[in-house]
Write an enzyme that holds these catalytic residues in place. Structure first.
Site, PDB file in Angstrom:
ATOM      1  N   ASP A  33       0.866  -1.181   0.000  1.00 25.53           N
ATOM      2  CA  ASP A  33       0.000   0.000   0.000  1.00 25.53           C
ATOM      3  C   ASP A  33       0.902   1.230   0.000  1.00 25.53           C
ATOM      4  OD1 ASP A  33      -2.369  -1.380   0.028  1.00 25.53           O
ATOM      5  OD2 ASP A  33      -2.766  -1.110   2.172  1.00 25.53           O
ATOM      6  N   HIS A 175      -0.784  -0.812  -4.475  1.00 27.28           N
ATOM      7  CA  HIS A 175      -2.089  -0.161  -4.429  1.00 27.28           C
ATOM      8  C   HIS A 175      -1.832   1.287  -3.993  1.00 27.28           C
ATOM      9  CE1 HIS A 175      -4.360  -4.244  -3.901  1.00 27.28           C
ATOM     10  NE2 HIS A 175      -3.436  -4.277  -4.822  1.00 27.28           N
ATOM     11  N   VAL A 428     -12.369   2.847  20.863  1.00 24.70           N
ATOM     12  CA  VAL A 428     -11.438   3.967  21.007  1.00 24.70           C
ATOM     13  C   VAL A 428     -12.077   5.203  20.370  1.00 24.70           C
ATOM     14  CG1 VAL A 428      -9.131   4.800  20.401  1.00 24.70           C
ATOM     15  CG2 VAL A 428      -9.482   2.398  20.983  1.00 24.70           C
ATOM     16  N   ASP A 439      -9.169  -7.458   9.964  1.00 25.59           N
ATOM     17  CA  ASP A 439      -8.249  -8.604   9.871  1.00 25.59           C
ATOM     18  C   ASP A 439      -7.646  -8.925  11.233  1.00 25.59           C
ATOM     19  OD1 ASP A 439      -8.748  -8.371   7.175  1.00 25.59           O
ATOM     20  OD2 ASP A 439      -6.926  -7.215   6.783  1.00 25.59           O
TER      21      ASP A 439
HETATM   22  P1  ADP Z   1     -11.877  -3.104   7.679  1.00 23.99           P
HETATM   23  O1  ADP Z   1     -12.121  -3.703   6.343  1.00 23.99           O
HETATM   24  O2  ADP Z   1     -11.551  -1.639   7.662  1.00 23.99           O
HETATM   25  O3  ADP Z   1     -10.955  -3.873   8.523  1.00 23.99           O
HETATM   26  P2  ADP Z   1     -14.200  -4.177   9.015  1.00 23.99           P
HETATM   27  O4  ADP Z   1     -15.616  -3.785   8.907  1.00 23.99           O
HETATM   28  O5  ADP Z   1     -13.835  -5.547   8.597  1.00 23.99           O
HETATM   29  O6  ADP Z   1     -13.339  -3.087   8.312  1.00 23.99           O
HETATM   30  O7  ADP Z   1     -13.729  -3.990  10.547  1.00 23.99           O
HETATM   31  C1  ADP Z   1     -14.040  -2.866  11.248  1.00 23.99           C
HETATM   32  C2  ADP Z   1     -14.289  -3.278  12.693  1.00 23.99           C
HETATM   33  O8  ADP Z   1     -13.353  -2.579  13.506  1.00 23.99           O
HETATM   34  C3  ADP Z   1     -15.649  -2.877  13.231  1.00 23.99           C
HETATM   35  O9  ADP Z   1     -16.552  -3.936  13.055  1.00 23.99           O
HETATM   36  C4  ADP Z   1     -15.392  -2.593  14.694  1.00 23.99           C
HETATM   37  O10 ADP Z   1     -15.652  -3.764  15.448  1.00 23.99           O
HETATM   38  C5  ADP Z   1     -13.895  -2.293  14.756  1.00 23.99           C
HETATM   39  N1  ADP Z   1     -13.624  -0.870  15.049  1.00 23.99           N
HETATM   40  C6  ADP Z   1     -13.791   0.160  14.204  1.00 23.99           C
HETATM   41  N2  ADP Z   1     -13.451   1.329  14.801  1.00 23.99           N
HETATM   42  C7  ADP Z   1     -13.042   1.024  16.048  1.00 23.99           C
HETATM   43  C8  ADP Z   1     -12.571   1.804  17.168  1.00 23.99           C
HETATM   44  N3  ADP Z   1     -12.453   3.118  17.087  1.00 23.99           N
HETATM   45  N4  ADP Z   1     -12.260   1.151  18.311  1.00 23.99           N
HETATM   46  C9  ADP Z   1     -12.372  -0.194  18.386  1.00 23.99           C
HETATM   47  N5  ADP Z   1     -12.823  -0.963  17.370  1.00 23.99           N
HETATM   48  C10 ADP Z   1     -13.164  -0.376  16.211  1.00 23.99           C
END
Ligand code: ADP
Length: 453
Positions: A33, A175, A428, A439
């Site tokens: 990336d 990418h 957070v 992931d």
């Molecule tokens: P990505 O493809 O960006 O990894 P996903 O939808 O697979 O996206 O994962 C995002 C997940 O990350 C959400 O389902 C949530 O559980 C977690 N998440 C997102 N923002 C926060 C945050 N600020 N603090 C803790 N967990 C978070």
């Protein structure tokens, strides 16, 4: 015990047992990336040089793929005007060369395999064998130190070496990520929110090109593994999925024969035919990980439109709709474990029982919070730094709904022959980074579960 007590005891137990987890095989997508933070003057000058009249139409409607510099700049403008993310394949060599000369501010490991290899191998110290479609010097340099290996065929035999010791100078799969903040201005346009446009100069990952070592020596490679995580099927299309699916099916059969549990990290797959094919393959997996959009998209191709709509109708996502969707998916495919994650809580449906399923989810939620809080997690001990992040308040309503509907207690319930496990996550408020956080969640929970068994 309250949730904080459960969090810290789950973390301690995973930390002390993760050293016992055997090698994890990771396939198929790894890339580079290259992040460029856009600059107004630079971008305006580039658009003027390329011809404003030729660029603007693509900011109204995205091209299918990028075949010229005008299309590249217009597509970036398309994202800025809407504050929406988009990703397109860059076909033309001259445009790839233009992007390379334009440069980047930061290079990061990309692709689910690359991200999980650095987390499992580089942070947790769990040995991993990674499929890296092309191993350039730039790509190899993005791997952390630790027990991270790629197979190298030498005189007909497979040896495992760290990617930096592979010493082949293959192509770069880059990418290019063009990021802009909220309020970013170009000419008369202003971004309503922060986002990014991605141009992929990558002929390998979008087509799931499988390396020769994995085509010819898969049994020998699998022999060295105890677990597997598969990802990277999301970019396939009706036109190109057949070949890769044949290979993947053959690989899954080898894993199944050897009793190696495989997890599928599902990512949003726009092509409906490919989604149906993945559904057909799901029974060969032990486990699958997905978020609400991904669950809705797969439930939809099963013909369950009403549940799919319910999954996307509420914020936070209705846990009863999620549970119903997971049961349908488990019954149709036979997959033994479904791990659902959304902003605020996770659920797992398993055809086996035990508190370790819930505890692995807690470990994953702590790892995700640490990643959001710190940006980069250096070692497993860093994860404990997220203990002071508060447990999501809104999850109390979710827990109550699950208690009422299924008699859930302490995050565990029994439903139609399955165990349902629930955890409220730590959120957070001002995350440093959420790239690849999904992931982190899925791989930590899957590997954490096997550490606790
Ligand atoms: P990505 O493809 O960006 O990894 P996903 O939808 O697979 O996206 O994962 C995002 C997940 O990350 C959400 O389902 C949530 O559980 C977690 N998440 C997102 N923002 C926060 C945050 N600020 N603090 C803790 N967990 C978070």
């Amino acid at each position: 015990m309250g949730w904080n007590g459960l969090y810290s005891s789950a973390f301690e137990r995973v930390r002390s047992s993760i050293g016992g987890v055997g090698t994890v095989l990771l396939a198929y997508n790894t890339n580079i990336d290259a992040i460029k933070y856009l600059d107004r003057e630079d971008l305006e000058a580039r658009i003027e040089r390329a011809g404003v009249k030729e660029v603007l139409p693509y900011s109204e409607e995205l091209p299918k793929r990028i075949e010229s510099i005008q299309q590249l700049l217009g597509s970036i403008l398309w994202s800025i005007r809407r504050g929406k993310a988009a990703e397109l394949f860059v076909e033309s060599c001259s445009t790839r060369f233009y992007m390379k000369r334009w440069g980047w501010d930061e290079l990061r490991m990309g692709g689910q395999v690359g991200i999980m290899a650095n987390l499992l191998g580089g942070v947790y110290g769990v040995p991993v064998i990674a499929h890296v479609p092309q191993l350039s010097k730039l790509q190899a340099g993005l791997f952390k130190d630790g027990p991270i290996y790629v197979p190298k065929a030498e005189s007909g035999k497979i040896n495992l070496v760290h990617p930096r010791d592979f010493e082949a100078d293959e192509e770069n799969c880059i990418h290019y990520i063009y990021e802009f903040p909220r309020g970013f201005r170009v000419f008369e346009f202003e971004a309503p929110r922060e986002n990014r446009f991605i141009g992929s100069a990558d002929d390998y990952n979008p087509n799931v090109v499988v390396r020769q070592e994995f085509e010819e020596h898969f049994e020998e490679i699998a022999e060295k593994a105890e677990l597997a995580i598969i990802s990277g099927l999301q970019a396939l299309t009706e036109e190109n999925y057949r070949g890769p699916f044949e290979t993947i099916r053959a690989h899954l059969e080898v894993l199944e024969e050897r009793g190696i549990p495989a997890h599928l990290e599902f990512a949003f797959t726009p092509d409906e035919t490919v989604r149906k094919e993945i559904l057909g393959l799901l029974g060969k997996f032990w486990s699958v990980g997905l978020n609400e959009v991904e669950l809705a998209s797969i439930i939809e191709v099963m013909g369950e439109k009403a549940i799919a709509e319910r999954l996307l109708a509420h914020d936070p996502v209705d846990p009863v709709a999620v549970t119903e969707a997971m049961i349908k998916l488990a019954e149709k495919t036979g997959v033994r474990r479904i791990h659902f994650h959304t902003y605020g809580y996770y659920l797992a449906l398993t055809n086996y029982r035990g508190e370790f399923v819930r505890d692995a989810l807690l470990f994953a939620a702590l790892a995700a919070a640490a990643k959001a809080k710190l940006g980069d997690v250096g070692s497993i001990d860093d994860i404990v730094k997220a203990m002071d992040v508060p447990v999501n308040e809104k999850a109390r309503g979710i827990e109550e709904a699950l208690a009422k509907e299924y008699g859930m207690e302490g995050g565990i319930a029994e439903i139609s022959g399955y165990q349902l496990s629930f955890v409220p996550t730590k959120i957070v408020a001002k995350p440093r980074s959420t790239v690849g956080i999904g992931d982190t969640i899925s791989s930590s929970a899957f590997v954490g579960e096997f550490a606790l068994r």
